[in-house]
Design an enzyme around this catalytic site. Structure first.
Site, PDB file in Angstrom:
ATOM      1  N   ARG A  21      -7.496  -0.485   1.048  1.00  0.00           N
ATOM      2  CA  ARG A  21      -7.917  -1.784   0.504  1.00  0.00           C
ATOM      3  C   ARG A  21      -8.395  -1.659  -0.940  1.00  0.00           C
ATOM      4  O   ARG A  21      -8.360  -2.627  -1.693  1.00  0.00           O
ATOM      5  CB  ARG A  21      -8.988  -2.390   1.396  1.00  0.00           C
ATOM      6  CG  ARG A  21     -10.303  -1.661   1.451  1.00  0.00           C
ATOM      7  CD  ARG A  21     -11.166  -2.046   2.632  1.00  0.00           C
ATOM      8  NE  ARG A  21     -10.607  -1.538   3.888  1.00  0.00           N
ATOM      9  CZ  ARG A  21     -11.148  -1.764   5.078  1.00  0.00           C
ATOM     10  NH1 ARG A  21     -12.255  -2.478   5.187  1.00  0.00           N
ATOM     11  NH2 ARG A  21     -10.603  -1.272   6.170  1.00  0.00           N
ATOM     12  N   LYS A  49       0.849  -1.200   0.000  1.00  0.00           N
ATOM     13  CA  LYS A  49       0.000   0.000   0.000  1.00  0.00           C
ATOM     14  C   LYS A  49       0.879   1.243   0.000  1.00  0.00           C
ATOM     15  O   LYS A  49       1.665   1.462   0.914  1.00  0.00           O
ATOM     16  CB  LYS A  49      -0.912  -0.013   1.228  1.00  0.00           C
ATOM     17  CG  LYS A  49      -1.752   1.253   1.415  1.00  0.00           C
ATOM     18  CD  LYS A  49      -2.526   1.187   2.726  1.00  0.00           C
ATOM     19  CE  LYS A  49      -3.164   2.513   3.069  1.00  0.00           C
ATOM     20  NZ  LYS A  49      -3.858   2.480   4.389  1.00  0.00           N
ATOM     21  N   ASP A  76       1.316   6.218   5.994  1.00  0.00           N
ATOM     22  CA  ASP A  76       0.323   5.327   5.396  1.00  0.00           C
ATOM     23  C   ASP A  76       0.845   4.624   4.155  1.00  0.00           C
ATOM     24  O   ASP A  76       0.138   3.818   3.565  1.00  0.00           O
ATOM     25  CB  ASP A  76      -0.959   6.101   5.077  1.00  0.00           C
ATOM     26  CG  ASP A  76      -2.206   5.247   5.251  1.00  0.00           C
ATOM     27  OD1 ASP A  76      -2.132   4.214   5.952  1.00  0.00           O
ATOM     28  OD2 ASP A  76      -3.256   5.601   4.691  1.00  0.00           O
ATOM     29  N   ASP A 109     -12.358   6.813   4.000  1.00  0.00           N
ATOM     30  CA  ASP A 109     -11.151   6.665   4.808  1.00  0.00           C
ATOM     31  C   ASP A 109     -10.658   5.220   4.839  1.00  0.00           C
ATOM     32  O   ASP A 109      -9.674   4.925   5.511  1.00  0.00           O
ATOM     33  CB  ASP A 109     -11.415   7.166   6.237  1.00  0.00           C
ATOM     34  CG  ASP A 109     -10.137   7.355   7.030  1.00  0.00           C
ATOM     35  OD1 ASP A 109      -9.072   7.481   6.399  1.00  0.00           O
ATOM     36  OD2 ASP A 109     -10.193   7.368   8.276  1.00  0.00           O
ATOM     37  N   ASP A 155      -2.868  10.320   3.902  1.00  0.00           N
ATOM     38  CA  ASP A 155      -4.286   9.979   3.941  1.00  0.00           C
ATOM     39  C   ASP A 155      -5.043  10.988   4.794  1.00  0.00           C
ATOM     40  O   ASP A 155      -4.976  10.970   6.017  1.00  0.00           O
ATOM     41  CB  ASP A 155      -4.462   8.564   4.518  1.00  0.00           C
ATOM     42  CG  ASP A 155      -5.933   8.154   4.582  1.00  0.00           C
ATOM     43  OD1 ASP A 155      -6.747   8.771   3.871  1.00  0.00           O
ATOM     44  OD2 ASP A 155      -6.245   7.229   5.346  1.00  0.00           O
ATOM     45  N   LYS A 195     -10.461  12.691   8.322  1.00  0.00           N
ATOM     46  CA  LYS A 195      -9.985  12.323   9.650  1.00  0.00           C
ATOM     47  C   LYS A 195      -9.948  13.558  10.549  1.00  0.00           C
ATOM     48  O   LYS A 195      -9.697  14.672  10.078  1.00  0.00           O
ATOM     49  CB  LYS A 195      -8.562  11.755   9.572  1.00  0.00           C
ATOM     50  CG  LYS A 195      -8.394  10.454   8.841  1.00  0.00           C
ATOM     51  CD  LYS A 195      -6.915  10.076   8.803  1.00  0.00           C
ATOM     52  CE  LYS A 195      -6.676   8.783   8.030  1.00  0.00           C
ATOM     53  NZ  LYS A 195      -7.156   7.617   8.770  1.00  0.00           N
TER      54      LYS A 195
END
Length: 462
Positions: free
Chosen positions: A312, A226, A249, A308, A231, A238
């Site tokens: 994935r 990833k 991240d 958020d 992010d 967030k």
């Protein structure tokens, strides 16, 4: 420092409260009164510097926990000892562990330190390695750990998708490998719609980084990381308290590149492929939205439950790509869920696999090299938590809100894997919230030493 029996070094004696009296009685009787005067009783982490008759340092005594001492405990000495050359005495002198502990503890991220501050740093203590320690192997490990830490510690203003691609390209070029990069809107034509959707809101174009190394006829090993360089959470933004560490991240990408570094440096006989979807999950009028339905490379339609949970999504397209060539082994690594940290804390990443033999070997290797991992289940009944009323699948848990967040994320990824001989997913944290021996605060390599141990056994170099 390589072993040199003729080189003058200061001995380090490792003790606990039970063994200290024997040491002071039999080997360091001259230090008994000094230890008593200093109140030193051999407790875990306690340090005694024993002066010599000439006023110099004659010996070091360091306390270990009596029960199950940390394999990296002696790493604390790397920053606590005065400059000089040292050796570890006695039966506790495990060469490779000591070398890794010392060197991994001494790591500091200095990119943004000005020259004046850097010059004020005290000279380092140096440890003489035990005879027979494989310096080349230790060097490969330290290079990899340093690479992962440097990448994770670099802030997002200096490590965007372009810079992450450059780091991957440089690494593979140094080992004779190749890299291709699919950029921006070309991701749509190339069949990576979810990578494009997650990254399109940023002023820094998303990209799919695809690296290859090794002989074509060797077993295929694919690593997917990833690469979310920052992010914000997207439109499901967030809070500030959760955004402060989001430069990390891309820790999954950093770790697979570090693992690739070890594989290539050791020249394992594999056909290595590393795939990194590199994006910034930003906010603009182009941002993808909660409730959107995205196409995927796999052909599954994916309903967006929360922007958020972007990691994935980009991994799904990357996993599909790697899975298409039916690798013998496929491993993905990601800073994927807070739920994993709630369950196991920052030091113990979970891993998921349906291959029982591989799971057992990885668990054994994890303990053997002191690189903690813990298996969690791909619990099939929870797949229904990802049901969508309008798409093939929702990418977050829609039924048991707050339940099994790491498990359901792994189950989502499993829908995009069908051809790989063995697939394993690691949900790493990639960060040390506080300093401990062998592990300075900041970006961290997690799982790669255990994984390399398994790969080295599975694909031994000639």
């Amino acid at each position: 420092m390589p072993f040199d029996a003729a080189r003058p070094t200061t001995p380090i004696h490792l003790v606990d409260k039970a063994t200290l009296p024997d040491l002071l009685q039999e080997r360091l009787p001259e230090a008994r009164d000094w230890a008593a005067a200093c109140g030193f009783d051999g407790g875990a982490g306690e340090l005694l510097l024993v002066p010599g008759a000439d006023g110099g340092l004659a010996a070091v005594v360091f306390g270990l926990a009596a029960s199950a001492p940390s394999r990296f405990a002696v790493g604390a000495l790397a920053t606590r000892l005065p400059a000089g050359d040292y050796r570890i005495e006695g039966d506790n002198a495990d060469g490779e562990d000591a070398a890794l502990a010392f060197a991994m503890s001494a790591y500091r991220f200095k990119r943004y330190r000005n020259a004046g501050e850097a010059s004020e740093e005290k000279p380092a203590a140096r440890l003489m390695l035990a005879e027979g320690v494989d310096l080349e192997r230790i060097g490969r490990t330290l290079d990899a750990v340093g690479l992962a830490r440097d990448l994770i510690n670099t802030p997002a203003n200096d490590l965007g998708p372009e810079e992450l691609a450059a780091a991957a390209t440089d690494l593979f070029a140094r080992h004779g490998g190749t890299t291709s990069v699919t950029l921006g809107d070309d991701l749509l034509a190339a069949g990576f719609p979810m990578v494009h959707a997650v990254g399109r809101a940023s002023s820094r174009a998303p990209r799919l980084i695809d690296c290859r190394w090794g002989e074509e006829d060797h077993p295929k090993v694919s690593l997917i990381g990833k690469g979310v360089v920052f992010d914000t959470g997207g439109l499901d933004i967030k809070p500030a308290s959760a955004m402060g560490l989001m430069k990390k991240d891309m820790g999954g990408a950093a770790n697979v590149l570090a693992l690739a570094s070890m594989i290539m440096a050791a020249r394992l006989p594999v056909r290595l492929r590393v795939v990194v979807p590199a994006v910034e999950n930003a906010i603009s009028g182009a941002a993808f939205r909660p409730g959107d339905v995205l196409p995927s490379r796999k052909g599954l339609s994916v309903e967006i439950g929360n922007t958020d949970a972007e990691g994935r999504l980009v991994l799904a397209d990357a996993l599909t790509l790697a899975d298409e060539e039916k690798p013998d082994l496929m491993i993905d690594m990601a800073t994927l869920t807070g739920a994993a940290r709630v369950a196991l804390g920052p030091e113990l990443p979970p891993f998921y696999t349906a291959d029982e033999a591989f799971a057992a070997r990885l668990a054994t290797a994890s303990e053997a090299v002191a690189d903690p991992l813990w298996r969690l289940p791909l619990w099939a009944p929870y797949m229904s938590y990802l049901d969508s009323s309008i798409a093939d699948i929702n990418h977050i848990n829609t039924r048991g809100a707050g339940f099994a967040g790491s498990v359901t994320a792994a189950l989502f990824l499993s829908r995009f894997v069908e051809n790989a001989g063995t697939w394993t997913h690691l949900d790493v944290y990639g960060w040390n919230p506080f300093e401990r021996p062998g592990h300075p605060a900041g970006g961290e390599a997690q799982g790669i030493r255990a994984l390399f141990s398994v790969l080295e056994e599975r694909y031994p170099a000639g």
